[in-house]
Design a protein around this motif. Structure first.
Motif, short mmCIF file in Angstrom:
data_model
loop_
_atom_site.label_atom_id
_atom_site.label_comp_id
_atom_site.label_asym_id
_atom_site.label_seq_id
_atom_site.Cartn_x
_atom_site.Cartn_y
_atom_site.Cartn_z
N LEU A 344 6.32 17.20 -7.90
CA LEU A 344 5.95 16.00 -7.14
C LEU A 344 7.08 15.50 -6.24
CD1 LEU A 344 3.22 14.64 -6.89
CD2 LEU A 344 4.16 12.73 -8.16
N GLU A 630 0.56 18.81 -23.94
CA GLU A 630 -0.39 18.07 -23.09
C GLU A 630 -0.16 18.44 -21.62
OE1 GLU A 630 0.63 13.98 -23.97
OE2 GLU A 630 0.06 14.20 -26.07
N GLY A 631 1.11 18.39 -21.22
CA GLY A 631 1.44 18.65 -19.81
C GLY A 631 1.16 20.10 -19.43
N GLY A 634 -2.61 20.57 -19.07
CA GLY A 634 -3.10 19.96 -17.83
C GLY A 634 -2.66 20.74 -16.60
N PHE A 635 -1.45 21.27 -16.66
CA PHE A 635 -0.93 22.07 -15.55
C PHE A 635 -1.79 23.32 -15.37
CE2 PHE A 635 2.24 24.82 -13.46
CZ PHE A 635 2.82 23.93 -12.56
N PHE A 657 -1.93 17.93 -0.69
CA PHE A 657 -2.76 17.72 -1.88
C PHE A 657 -4.26 17.65 -1.60
CE2 PHE A 657 1.22 15.75 -3.91
CZ PHE A 657 1.58 16.97 -4.47
N ASP A 661 -5.34 20.26 -4.74
CA ASP A 661 -5.41 19.01 -5.50
C ASP A 661 -4.97 19.22 -6.94
OD1 ASP A 661 -5.80 16.36 -5.95
OD2 ASP A 661 -7.99 16.45 -5.98
N LEU A 662 -4.07 18.34 -7.36
CA LEU A 662 -3.55 18.38 -8.73
C LEU A 662 -4.61 17.85 -9.69
CD1 LEU A 662 0.00 16.94 -7.96
CD2 LEU A 662 -0.84 19.30 -7.78
N LEU A 663 -4.44 18.11 -10.96
CA LEU A 663 -5.34 17.54 -11.96
C LEU A 663 -5.25 16.01 -11.86
CD1 LEU A 663 -7.12 18.83 -14.31
CD2 LEU A 663 -5.50 17.66 -15.81
N ARG A 664 -6.39 15.38 -11.93
CA ARG A 664 -6.43 13.92 -11.82
C ARG A 664 -6.67 13.26 -13.17
NH1 ARG A 664 -4.82 11.70 -6.81
NH2 ARG A 664 -4.57 13.58 -5.57
N ASN A 665 -6.37 11.99 -13.23
CA ASN A 665 -6.47 11.24 -14.48
C ASN A 665 -7.83 11.42 -15.16
OD1 ASN A 665 -6.82 9.04 -16.37
ND2 ASN A 665 -4.93 8.18 -15.57
N HIS A 666 -8.93 11.28 -14.39
CA HIS A 666 -10.26 11.30 -15.03
C HIS A 666 -10.62 12.70 -15.54
CE1 HIS A 666 -11.76 13.01 -11.21
NE2 HIS A 666 -12.75 13.47 -11.94
N MET A 668 -8.53 14.68 -17.20
CA MET A 668 -7.69 15.07 -18.33
C MET A 668 -8.47 14.96 -19.63
SD MET A 668 -4.79 16.28 -19.11
CE MET A 668 -3.96 16.63 -20.66
N PRO A 669 -8.58 16.08 -20.36
CA PRO A 669 -9.27 16.01 -21.65
C PRO A 669 -8.39 15.33 -22.70
CG PRO A 669 -8.43 18.22 -21.27
CD PRO A 669 -8.12 17.42 -20.03
N VAL A 671 -6.29 15.56 -26.00
CA VAL A 671 -5.52 16.69 -26.53
C VAL A 671 -5.04 16.33 -27.94
CG1 VAL A 671 -3.50 18.17 -26.24
CG2 VAL A 671 -4.69 17.32 -24.22
#
Ligand code: FES
Ligand code: FES
Lengths: 722, 153
Positions: A344, A630-631, A634-635, A657, A661-666, A668-669, A671
């Motif tokens: 980032l 977690e990271g 998500g990555f 982006f 597009d990076l993984l977004r908040n909504h 994210m499962p 974990v």
């Protein structure tokens, strides 16, 4: 300018004329102690204890978010019995010998090795310091050393007590033990503790943490570079007439290697604007001009006749006769795109003139390369290049590459600017997305032979990929023509597979490529674990039971993997016939097993929850391990869902982006991580969460839809994600 | 051109070209480097500051459009909500590399100021414009819940 991570600690103590106790490696590379004055004679400390009792741990690795500053501090503070909250951190200066990564014999961070290689070294430094303080207190109080206890930064014996700082003056005069005794695991108070908080928490939540891009120096000018739109192109000529209209523009110059033109400005914005206003004529005669579709076809063509045998014990040619006897074969082909790391904080580097040479300000992942490469550009001796390491706003491998690309660019910009004032080179996000050093694209083809009982009798595996290390300073890693980073994950699979032949071909392209969080395992993990799921389906076996059976070979790592799998099976409540997805993968000496709970509605996929079991030896900071799982998961998700770098006529299509597009908040499962309790030596956690996540999700999608995903990203198969 | 800006309660005068994004004024001219650059196209949220109390992408806010406003950056985020958010962030050990976190925190302060008791869905909706490459979302969302509880207590 204030920088809260520097050599400030021991330099400060020297300046103030007070005594500090330093414990680290002396010029011979042996654990030793001394005062600040000893720095001049070659003592480089891992720990400094000031007269006021402040403990500072000198961090030899850089911090890109993986938690090293917390981890190395834990190791020292544990053995020292320091007061955790009073321990500070500083990044080490460049010093290839004493601050080397013990696995690389060079100063650098990567391969998820920071804790693993430092585990004994930093503990011994802490233990040596503690021992010196005890002996100093015994002398001062005139008591027997065995009567002294240490807790929370305080020493006490009978009615005597005092903080560390009260003993540093005497301690610094004593000889340190080269091999001090360290604690046994049952004595650990901080290692494995759930109560420690990250050392970089405060600065990163109030805006004061200093990253490389935050450097502001008096008289500094800013630089932005226009690079060839096709990889490998060079500058023929340029015109800066339009740039001259930009307020704050200073000048433009061709880089000495002709790879681009640098625009200087009075601030970052002026440099960006002026750069965008340059028009450049390029020579594309040796540049990449293919499209990625053509390159994928070229990869697949290489699978027909592999160049190298990546499993020396089983030549690929020996597998075909075995497969001829198979009752059934499973055939599959996979393709993977180029991927950008997209840390980032975009790449940036500041070079400042010093009395004797230059100072490089960087979130520096590999000082061992940065120092000589910057020196070479500036025709300096490496000792004239000082590297000041600051926090890095992510890396995922991007900041560690064999050419130190953006450091070298900054050095070239500094050189053509005249070398009189500090120069800060800043990449825009477009520069980053279009700038190469990608995870290489690749293709795999496998033919697995089964006998009448459904047992695997042979496995023909082929892959084509550009080598990351060949032709670079990392070429020493190549063995028998095999770049281990190409085939790792297939080549050292933990599964017992008979007649497992692996054919490798090195793809060639001028597109610069690089390791990307978990390197070869990013694709090999996906391929292996999808294939295992295909075998389980074909033979009607439970995917977990089948893997456990194939890991029944009695090696230590197989036993560790079995533990990781059993733990995740338990927390996920996995049952035979489960409609979830399972995958497990061994990488960076760590075992990770994942169960993915996914809902598919038509072509829309929602990953609800990931269960992750990890065996990484002693869990030094359990919460950091969970955060890395977690990271890492998500990555992996944004990569398998939709990320890809594509080229048309050699030019990168994506720009920023909105289309990478990076993984977004909504998205994210949930974990849930279970860490296997272990007394094995600690192993990596920054990367191993990535490889099994993708195939666990893919296997779950198969379980629900019957669709196998073999060409990544999954969006190619028409899936979208929510 | 000279512009007069009100940042973190102080009046600051800067020399800048019209059209310069507020982000670069903060970072390069005023050394308020807690506000980060991630994309420059209003797509990642790393540059989020408050303009008259609302989370705003400073990379797409021109300096000339910001002269009338009260601007708050992470360095000036000190009110009760900000303190609760920062404390929650530390308790949950949210940060990894940290580059996105000033922006995440400024957005979270905006959310809790508007809506002191957000649901999980409210949080995901509001925070969706703040990308985190290290993927710290699990903890971001937990920390916002914790900060909300702290503010209610
Ligand atoms: S830098 Fe402004 S939104 Fe990304
Ligand atoms: S913590 Fe690294 S980008 Fe969010």
């Amino acid at each position: 300018m204030t920088i809260n991570v520097s050599r400030r600690g021991f330099l400060k103590a020297t300046a103030a004329g007070t005594t500090a106790l330093l414990v680290g490696l002396n010029a011979k590379g042996v654990l030793a102690a001394g005062t600040s004055a000893a720095v001049a004679t070659g003592l480089n400390p891992f720990v400094e204890i000031d007269a006021d009792g402040t403990v500072t741990v000198i961090i030899k690795h850089f911090e890109m978010g993986q938690g090293t500053t917390t981890g190395l501090t834990t190791l020292v503070a544990e053995e020292l019995d320091a007061d955790w909250d009073a321990v500070q951190i500083e990044f080490a200066p460049s010093d290839n010998n004493r601050y080397a990564n013990l696995f690389f014999h060079a100063q650098g961070t990567g391969g998820s090795t920071s804790i693993a290689n430092s585990f004994m070294q930093y503990r011994e430094a802490g233990a040596a310091a503690r021992d010196l303080l005890i002996r100093a207190a015994a002398q001062k109080w005139d008591v027997d050393a065995s009567t002294i206890t240490v807790e929370n930064g305080m020493l006490s014996s009978g009615g005597n007590s005092g903080h560390f700082g009260e003993f540093v003056a005497i301690a610094a005069t004593l000889e340190a033990f080269e091999k001090p005794a360290v604690k046994t695991p049952n004595q650990f108070k901080l290692i494995g503790s759930e109560k420690l908080h990250r050392k970089d928490n405060t600065g990163k939540t109030n805006g004061t943490a200093m990253f490389a891009m935050d450097v502001n120096l008096p008289g500094m000018i800013y630089a932005a570079i226009i690079r060839s739109p096709k990889f490998g192109g060079t500058v023929v000529s340029f015109d800066d007439a339009d740039a001259k209209e930009i307020g704050g523009f200073i000048a433009a110059q061709v880089l000495p290697n002709k790879a681009g033109v640098v625009a200087f400005g009075k601030n970052t914005w002026a440099a960006f604007q002026a750069r965008d206003a340059l028009s450049v004529e390029w020579d594309f005669s040796v540049a990449e001009t293919r499209s990625t579709d053509a390159m994928i076809a070229d990869h697949k063509a290489m699978l027909d006749s592999p160049q190298f045998d990546a499993n020396h014990e089983v030549p690929l040619a020996s597998v075909a006769p075995v497969l001829a006897n198979a009752t059934k074969t499973i055939d599959a082909e996979f393709t993977f795109p180029f991927l950008a790391h997209a840390p980032l904080e975009p790449e940036n580097c500041t070079i400042e003139p010093t009395e004797n040479g230059v100072r490089v300000h960087d979130g520096c992942q590999f000082p061992t390369f940065t120092q000589p490469m910057v020196a070479a550009v500036l025709e300096l001796d490496p000792s004239q290049v000082e590297v000041k390491t600051l926090y890095a706003g992510g890396s995922f491998g991007r900041r560690a590459n064999a050419t130190s690309d953006y450091n070298t660019e900054a050095a070239m910009a500094f050189a053509v600017s005249g070398g009189k004032v500090p120069v800060k080179l800043v990449w825009s996000r477009e520069d980053d997305i279009k700038g190469g050093y990608y995870r290489p694209m690749s293709a795999h083809r496998a033919k697995i032979g089964l006998d009448a009982d459904g047992k695997i009798i042979g496995w023909d595996h082929r892959l084509a990929i550009k080598s990351i290390v060949k032709g670079t300073p990392f070429a020493g890693m190549v063995q028998n023509d095999i770049d281990p980073t190409s085939a790792e994950g297939v080549a050292e699979s933990l599964y017992n597979v008979p007649n497992f032949g692996i054919g490798l071909s090195d793809f060639q392209t001028p597109v610069p490529i690089n390791w990307w969080r978990s390197v070869g395992h990013t694709h090999t993990g996906f391929v292996m674990e999808t294939l295992m799921d295909m075998v389980a389906t074909e033979t009607g076996q439970d995917p977990i039971e089948m893997r456990l059976a194939m890991l029944d070979g009695g090696t230590a790592n197989q036993a560790r993997m079995i533990e990781a799998i059993k733990h995740v099976r338990e927390i996920s409540g996995w049952k035979k016939g489960d409609k979830r997805g399972f995958a497990s993968h061994f990488s960076f000496n760590t075992c990770v097993a994942v169960v993915a709970d996914v809902t598919v509605d038509g072509t829309t996929v929602k990953v609800n929850k990931l269960f992750m079991g990890v065996e990484c030896g002693v869990a030094v900071n359990p919460d950091v391990i969970r955060a890395q799982m977690e990271g890492g998961a998500g990555f992996a998700l944004s990569a398998i869902y939709r990320n890809q770098i594509t080229l048309s006529d050699g030019e990168v299509y994506q720009y920023n982006f909105p289309d990478y597009d990076l993984l977004r908040n909504h998205e994210m499962p949930e974990v849930e991580v279970v860490i296997v309790r272990s007394n094995n030596a600690p192993t990596g956690v920054g990367e191993p969460g990535v490889p099994p996540t993708g195939p666990a999700v893919a296997n779950a999608i198969f379980a629900q839809t019957g669709t196998r995903i073999m060409d990544l990203p999954m969006s190619k198969a028409g899936f979208d994600f929510m | 051109m000279q512009y007069q800006l009100k940042i973190n309660g102080e009046s600051r005068t800067v020399d800048a070209e019209p059209g310069t994004p507020l982000l670069w004024i903060l970072r390069d001219e005023l050394q308020l480097t807690g506000t980060k650059f991630g994309c420059g196209v209003a797509y990642c949220g790393a540059c989020t500051v408050h303009v008259d109390g609302y989370p705003t992408r400073s990379c797409q806010t021109f300096v000339e459009d910001a002269t009338e406003a009260e601007i708050t950056t992470i360095e000036g985020a000190t009110d009760k909500v900000a303190q609760a958010v920062q404390a929650a962030w530390r308790e949950k050990d949210v940060v990894q590399c940290g580059w996105c976190q000033s922006g995440q925190i400024m957005s979270a302060i905006g959310l809790l100021t508007e809506n002191p008791s957000p649901t999980d869905e409210d949080i995901k909706d509001y925070m969706d414009g703040n990308a985190c490459r290290c993927v710290t979302y699990v903890r971001i969302n937990e920390a916002i819940k914790l900060a909300s509880q702290k503010l209610e207590a």
